[in-house]
Design an enzyme around this catalytic site. Sequence first.
Site, PDB file in Angstrom:
ATOM      1  N   ILE A 148       0.849  -1.309   0.097  1.00  0.00           N
ATOM      2  CA  ILE A 148       0.045   0.165   0.092  1.00  0.00           C
ATOM      3  C   ILE A 148       0.895   1.223   0.201  1.00  0.00           C
ATOM      4  CG2 ILE A 148      -1.839   1.140   1.193  1.00  0.00           C
ATOM      5  CD1 ILE A 148      -2.746  -1.317   2.487  1.00  0.00           C
ATOM      6  N   ASP A 167      10.887   3.475   6.132  1.00  0.00           N
ATOM      7  CA  ASP A 167      10.906   1.865   6.070  1.00  0.00           C
ATOM      8  C   ASP A 167      11.936   1.302   6.208  1.00  0.00           C
ATOM      9  OD1 ASP A 167      10.162  -0.286   5.918  1.00  0.00           O
ATOM     10  OD2 ASP A 167       8.737  -0.428   4.309  1.00  0.00           O
ATOM     11  N   SER A 230      -4.154   1.525   8.665  1.00  0.00           N
ATOM     12  CA  SER A 230      -3.516   0.481   8.919  1.00  0.00           C
ATOM     13  C   SER A 230      -4.066  -0.378   9.993  1.00  0.00           C
ATOM     14  CB  SER A 230      -2.068   0.644   9.347  1.00  0.00           C
ATOM     15  OG  SER A 230      -1.338   0.607   8.009  1.00  0.00           O
ATOM     16  N   ARG A 231      -4.233   0.198  11.374  1.00  0.00           N
ATOM     17  CA  ARG A 231      -4.531  -0.402  12.607  1.00  0.00           C
ATOM     18  C   ARG A 231      -4.704   0.421  13.610  1.00  0.00           C
ATOM     19  NH1 ARG A 231      -6.568  -3.552   9.823  1.00  0.00           N
ATOM     20  NH2 ARG A 231      -6.169  -5.795   9.373  1.00  0.00           N
ATOM     21  N   ASP A 255      -9.486   4.618   9.967  1.00  0.00           N
ATOM     22  CA  ASP A 255     -10.447   3.688   9.271  1.00  0.00           C
ATOM     23  C   ASP A 255     -10.829   2.533  10.453  1.00  0.00           C
ATOM     24  OD1 ASP A 255     -11.689   2.600   7.106  1.00  0.00           O
ATOM     25  OD2 ASP A 255     -10.278   1.320   6.521  1.00  0.00           O
ATOM     26  N   GLU A 259     -15.133   3.772  20.477  1.00  0.00           N
ATOM     27  CA  GLU A 259     -16.102   4.614  21.210  1.00  0.00           C
ATOM     28  C   GLU A 259     -14.980   6.036  21.824  1.00  0.00           C
ATOM     29  OE1 GLU A 259     -15.353   1.691  21.800  1.00  0.00           O
ATOM     30  OE2 GLU A 259     -17.352   0.522  21.567  1.00  0.00           O
ATOM     31  N   HIS A 272     -14.019   1.585   8.411  1.00  0.00           N
ATOM     32  CA  HIS A 272     -13.340   0.441   7.775  1.00  0.00           C
ATOM     33  C   HIS A 272     -13.549   0.158   6.638  1.00  0.00           C
ATOM     34  CE1 HIS A 272     -11.184  -3.645   8.907  1.00  0.00           C
ATOM     35  NE2 HIS A 272     -10.490  -2.770   8.143  1.00  0.00           N
ATOM     36  N   LEU A 273     -13.658   1.139   5.702  1.00  0.00           N
ATOM     37  CA  LEU A 273     -13.828   0.870   4.165  1.00  0.00           C
ATOM     38  C   LEU A 273     -12.626   0.659   3.330  1.00  0.00           C
ATOM     39  CD1 LEU A 273     -16.609   3.660   3.710  1.00  0.00           C
ATOM     40  CD2 LEU A 273     -16.848   1.516   3.927  1.00  0.00           C
ATOM     41  N   GLY A 274     -11.540   0.570   4.032  1.00  0.00           N
ATOM     42  CA  GLY A 274     -10.246   0.467   3.201  1.00  0.00           C
ATOM     43  C   GLY A 274     -10.310  -0.610   1.959  1.00  0.00           C
ATOM     44  N   ALA A 275     -10.507  -1.620   2.326  1.00  0.00           N
ATOM     45  CA  ALA A 275     -10.525  -2.647   1.426  1.00  0.00           C
ATOM     46  C   ALA A 275     -12.015  -3.347   0.818  1.00  0.00           C
ATOM     47  CB  ALA A 275      -9.817  -4.015   1.763  1.00  0.00           C
TER      48      ALA A 275
HETATM   49  N1  NAD Z   1      -7.949  -0.288   6.310  1.00  0.00           N
HETATM   50  C1  NAD Z   1      -8.192  -1.559   5.674  1.00  0.00           C
HETATM   51  O1  NAD Z   1      -9.169  -2.276   5.238  1.00  0.00           O
HETATM   52  C2  NAD Z   1      -6.760  -2.377   5.489  1.00  0.00           C
HETATM   53  C3  NAD Z   1      -6.815  -3.097   4.144  1.00  0.00           C
HETATM   54  C4  NAD Z   1      -5.350  -3.781   3.879  1.00  0.00           C
HETATM   55  C5  NAD Z   1      -4.461  -3.447   4.996  1.00  0.00           C
HETATM   56  N2  NAD Z   1      -4.550  -2.793   6.173  1.00  0.00           N
HETATM   57  C6  NAD Z   1      -3.581  -2.639   6.822  1.00  0.00           C
HETATM   58  O2  NAD Z   1      -2.293  -2.232   6.166  1.00  0.00           O
HETATM   59  C7  NAD Z   1      -1.279  -2.664   6.580  1.00  0.00           C
HETATM   60  C8  NAD Z   1      -0.211  -2.215   5.533  1.00  0.00           C
HETATM   61  O3  NAD Z   1      -0.492  -3.091   4.280  1.00  0.00           O
HETATM   62  P1  NAD Z   1       0.400  -3.768   3.127  1.00  0.00           P
HETATM   63  O4  NAD Z   1      -0.215  -4.542   2.259  1.00  0.00           O
HETATM   64  O5  NAD Z   1       1.193  -2.595   2.564  1.00  0.00           O
HETATM   65  O6  NAD Z   1       1.461  -4.388   4.082  1.00  0.00           O
HETATM   66  P2  NAD Z   1       2.966  -4.868   3.591  1.00  0.00           P
HETATM   67  O7  NAD Z   1       3.503  -5.995   4.682  1.00  0.00           O
HETATM   68  O8  NAD Z   1       3.023  -5.122   2.166  1.00  0.00           O
HETATM   69  O9  NAD Z   1       3.972  -3.564   3.814  1.00  0.00           O
HETATM   70  C9  NAD Z   1       4.392  -3.215   5.207  1.00  0.00           C
HETATM   71  C10 NAD Z   1       5.530  -2.595   5.232  1.00  0.00           C
HETATM   72  O10 NAD Z   1       5.664  -1.878   6.809  1.00  0.00           O
HETATM   73  C11 NAD Z   1       6.930  -2.040   6.737  1.00  0.00           C
HETATM   74  N3  NAD Z   1       7.379  -1.959   8.338  1.00  0.00           N
HETATM   75  C12 NAD Z   1       7.172  -2.862   9.276  1.00  0.00           C
HETATM   76  N4  NAD Z   1       7.623  -2.360  10.459  1.00  0.00           N
HETATM   77  C13 NAD Z   1       7.917  -1.016  10.234  1.00  0.00           C
HETATM   78  C14 NAD Z   1       8.445  -0.005  10.896  1.00  0.00           C
HETATM   79  N5  NAD Z   1       8.441  -0.217  12.438  1.00  0.00           N
HETATM   80  N6  NAD Z   1       8.510   1.264  10.512  1.00  0.00           N
HETATM   81  C15 NAD Z   1       8.625   1.318   9.281  1.00  0.00           C
HETATM   82  N7  NAD Z   1       7.996   0.442   8.279  1.00  0.00           N
HETATM   83  C16 NAD Z   1       7.983  -0.744   8.872  1.00  0.00           C
HETATM   84  C17 NAD Z   1       7.649  -3.251   6.204  1.00  0.00           C
HETATM   85  O11 NAD Z   1       8.919  -3.434   5.842  1.00  0.00           O
HETATM   86  C18 NAD Z   1       6.654  -3.420   5.048  1.00  0.00           C
HETATM   87  O12 NAD Z   1       7.342  -2.752   3.936  1.00  0.00           O
HETATM   88  C19 NAD Z   1      -1.534  -3.999   7.041  1.00  0.00           C
HETATM   89  O13 NAD Z   1      -0.501  -4.506   7.962  1.00  0.00           O
HETATM   90  C20 NAD Z   1      -2.926  -4.069   7.618  1.00  0.00           C
HETATM   91  O14 NAD Z   1      -2.743  -3.654   8.885  1.00  0.00           O
HETATM   92  C21 NAD Z   1      -5.957  -2.190   6.124  1.00  0.00           C
END
Ligand code: NAD
Length: 391
Positions: A148, A167, A230-231, A255, A259, A272-275
């Site tokens: 992402i 990163d 992300s979370r 996202d 409360e 929580h509409l991300g995906a």
């Molecule tokens: N909102 C949503 O509906 C939704 C949907 C998909 C994913 N997500 C969240 O998005 C996050 C990222 O997704 P992605 O597919 O890009 O994951 P990914 O695994 O492809 O990328 C995560 C990146 O974070 C880096 N990273 C890890 N620890 C780090 C730190 N301490 N400092 C800096 N960088 C660090 C890793 O090196 C990696 O490049 C997922 O873990 C998930 O929690 C949310």
Amino acid sequence: MISINTYNAISQSGLSLIEDDLNYHLNGNGDPDGILVRSKNLHDYSFPASVKAIARAGAGVNNIPIDHCTEKGIVVFNTPGANANAVKELVLANLIASSRNLYSAVGWTNTLKGTEEDVPSVVEAKKKEFVGSEIKGKKLGVVGLGAIGVLVANDALALGMDVVAYDPFISVDAAWRLSQDVKRAHHIEEVWAECDFVTLHIPLTDKTASFVSEEGFTKMKKGMTILNFSRGELVEEGALEKALEAGIVRKYVTDFPNEKVLNMKNVVPVPHLGASTVESEENCAIMATKQLKTYLETGNIKHAVNLPDVELPYSGKMRVTVMHQNIPNMVSQIANVLSGYAVNIADMINRSKHTWAYTMIDLDQKLLEEEQQQVKSRMKEIHGVVSVRLI
Ligand SMILES: NC(=O)c1ccc[n+]([C@@H]2O[C@H](COP(=O)([O-])OP(=O)(O)OC[C@H]3O[C@@H](n4cnc5c(N)ncnc54)[C@H](O)[C@@H]3O)[C@@H](O)[C@H]2O)c1
């Protein structure tokens, strides 16, 4: 005939890849070679001995007993990155929406419904309260350059933003995909100090929980907007509340509303509409199906959670695949079984992930049916081997 059973409604785009393939049988019997699943809980499922692989159309694998599957020689796949574009688009939409005060402005306009007043005049009088700013020329910090983060960084550049990214663990693949105009932050403090917007794209782990904490807020450029797709637990809520009150954080777009966060000032809560896009579900189903088919047909592994990526071009002659514990002397014992037959090893690969490993050996000719059975049973007798296939 290869047999696949599905659980949950898998998008038709994925199912068609099986239905349209004459070598496959979908939901035909109780002894499937592969399983396609979304959210069904498989923890109490009794896996028939026929199951060689499970593919989850989605990223999380909490519904699958990974350790149990590994011990039974079952490869478990997921679909990382299949929803990356969906998340990226929502992040970009919210960069602009938050900068232009779009949600509060549209919310206010909707309150005029049913009014007796001259709406155009009321709108003209009020609009100055919603004056925003443009994102062009502003600095965006991208934390995490995975599936992402890379997309967000590249597209934010195209929108005229100045992008700096952090990163320390970036993969080689991601580095190839990242625009060279994205600046590299060596320390997270550079991101906090310089950016007008920060977007988080790191996984939630023990190490990243409360990644944005009191310490970070004290180093931030005043008036920063934080986007968290992300979370929720990546941001320490108590410290966030204080930072919002003090105006250090101008807006917090999340996202993951709860409360507590919902009642804070200047929070933009997205449900929580991300995906949540049609395309994202299709992408997950297509990716999961392709990975499963590739493994069943060639033994090649891409995006398994319990084994590393292992790929060799498939010649179609004869391939031996062995899933085994990552302990000494395995490759020599496996190769030794083949030494009793009139075949040459044409190619070979061995890769490991933590305590498990996978070996593929390509032979220059096909073994006879009887020889195949002998090889299979002799390799299965090697201590640490959990599955053997001859393809
Ligand atoms: N909102 C949503 O509906 C939704 C949907 C998909 C994913 N997500 C969240 O998005 C996050 C990222 O997704 P992605 O597919 O890009 O994951 P990914 O695994 O492809 O990328 C995560 C990146 O974070 C880096 N990273 C890890 N620890 C780090 C730190 N301490 N400092 C800096 N960088 C660090 C890793 O090196 C990696 O490049 C997922 O873990 C998930 O929690 C949310």
